[in-house]
Scaffold this active site. Structure first.
Site, PDB file in Angstrom:
ATOM      1  N   TYR A   1       0.893  -1.411  -0.122  1.00 57.69           N
ATOM      2  CA  TYR A   1      -0.197  -0.087   0.259  1.00 57.69           C
ATOM      3  C   TYR A   1       0.952   1.234  -0.064  1.00 57.69           C
ATOM      4  O   TYR A   1       0.601   1.545  -0.626  1.00 57.69           O
ATOM      5  CB  TYR A   1      -1.088  -0.098   1.282  1.00 57.69           C
ATOM      6  CG  TYR A   1      -1.527   1.348   1.248  1.00 57.69           C
ATOM      7  CD1 TYR A   1      -2.507   1.346  -0.324  1.00 57.69           C
ATOM      8  CD2 TYR A   1      -1.758   2.262   2.129  1.00 57.69           C
ATOM      9  CE1 TYR A   1      -4.009   2.319   0.503  1.00 57.69           C
ATOM     10  CE2 TYR A   1      -3.148   2.804   2.597  1.00 57.69           C
ATOM     11  CZ  TYR A   1      -3.778   3.417   1.478  1.00 57.69           C
ATOM     12  OH  TYR A   1      -4.709   4.117   1.211  1.00 57.69           O
ATOM     13  N   ASP A   2       1.890   1.383   1.056  1.00 60.22           N
ATOM     14  CA  ASP A   2       2.305   2.935   1.117  1.00 60.22           C
ATOM     15  C   ASP A   2       3.162   2.591   0.115  1.00 60.22           C
ATOM     16  O   ASP A   2       3.604   3.747  -0.214  1.00 60.22           O
ATOM     17  CB  ASP A   2       3.520   2.418   1.798  1.00 60.22           C
ATOM     18  CG  ASP A   2       3.071   1.997   3.771  1.00 60.22           C
ATOM     19  OD1 ASP A   2       1.335   1.760   3.235  1.00 60.22           O
ATOM     20  OD2 ASP A   2       3.985   1.911   4.563  1.00 60.22           O
TER      21      ASP A   2
END
Length: 312
Positions: free
Chosen positions: A145-146
């Protein structure tokens, strides 16, 4: 004239509120969602509006339609969901950005990217300004995600520089409100669901880690204001509520507002979980004239009411 606006992830928590707001302002809205975390129930009340269109679509595949604006919100946003299929999460952020930017380039549309405070990782700077490059683990369990969102920002700015595309990038901090997924593992929904069921409230770590909580209506106002800025305002712009609360403070507030008899239990802190998260919103104040209006107590009351009325 009505604008034709595409909202990807439009049947999700944030997307459904955005679709509602855009329709209320007299626009034509096309909502695209693959229903991985979104739900038709979130937009069912909009289906009777002749200017609302709902299509099942996954942004990892190209979409060919004519629109004036694109809000790219498609991506699972809670650890429970984005860690379920991490490869697909990265594809959604990266291939999704490429496909939506390609569409925007073809039809000359203005495009908005829903980025995240997670681009800052576990920050060494507090509160986090947009100039801070972050401290992200590129190989951890949250990296899909990051790093996916960081790469999407890269793509947006390269399309801006290389193709002169009009872009708007918002970095979203913790947001809560009605239509949150009850099982998304986020702290506000977790605490409320546990409190309403009279279960023990689960706190990870010692509860001293902090988050800032923005009510959904405030956030959507920020989206609209950013989208309607001059072409020179690209972002990234932090959108969030700078009020900072520990997990213990949040748990106690939820117990108080629900009248629950829940007790607190403590579990080990997950890997790479940030210790502090608070937005510096000076840029949003200066460029958008925006700051949050709904305080935590009032926002929690509305959110609790929503969860109370969900079918068992």
């Amino acid at each position: 004239m009505k604008s034709r606006i595409l909202v990807t992830g439009g049947a999700g928590f944030l997307g459904s509120h955005l679709c509602e707001r855009l329709l209320a302002e007299g626009n034509e809205v096309i909502c695209a969602d693959n229903y991985f975390t979104g739900s038709k129930e979130n937009v069912a009340h909009l289906l009777s509006n002749p200017y609302f269109e709902l299509i099942r679509h996954d942004v990892t595949f190209p979409l060919y339609i004519e629109v004036d604006q694109i809000y790219n919100l498609a991506c699972p946003a809670s650890p429970v969901h984005y860690q379920h299929d991490p490869v697909q999460t990265t594809k959604t952020s990266v291939h999704g950005a490429i496909n939506m930017l390609g569409l925007a380039k073809r039809v000359k549309a203005k495009i908005f990217q829903a980025s995240t405070s997670e681009v800052y990782g576990d920050p060494e700077v507090h509160p986090q300004p947009e100039e801070y490059w972050g401290r992200v683990n590129p190989i951890g369990i949250r990296s899909c995600y990051d790093e996916g969102k960081r790469c999407a920002e890269t793509l947006f700015f390269d399309y801006y520089r290389q193709h002169n595309l009009e872009i708007k990038v918002a970095r979203i901090f913790n947001t809560y409100g009605p239509r949150m997924h009850p099982n998304d593992g986020r702290v506000v929904s977790n605490f409320i669901v546990q409190a309403l069921k009279g279960q023990d409230i689960t706190i990870f770590g010692d509860g001293s880690q902090t988050r800032s909580f923005c009510y959904v209506d405030d956030l959507i106002e920020g989206f609209i204001r950013l989208m309607n800025t001059d072409p020179g305002v690209t972002g990234p712009v932090n959108l969030g509520n700078p009020g900072e609360f520990t997990m213990l403070e949040l748990a106690e507030k939820v117990i108080e507002l629900t009248g629950s008899s829940s007790k607190l239990t403590f579990m080990p802190l997950p890997q790479d979980d940030p210790k502090q998260r608070q937005p510096n919103i000076e840029l949003a104040k200066n460029k958008l004239g925006w700051e949050p209006k709904v305080n935590l107590e009032n926002g929690l009351k509305k959110t609790i009411e929503y969860f109370k009325n969900l079918p068992a």
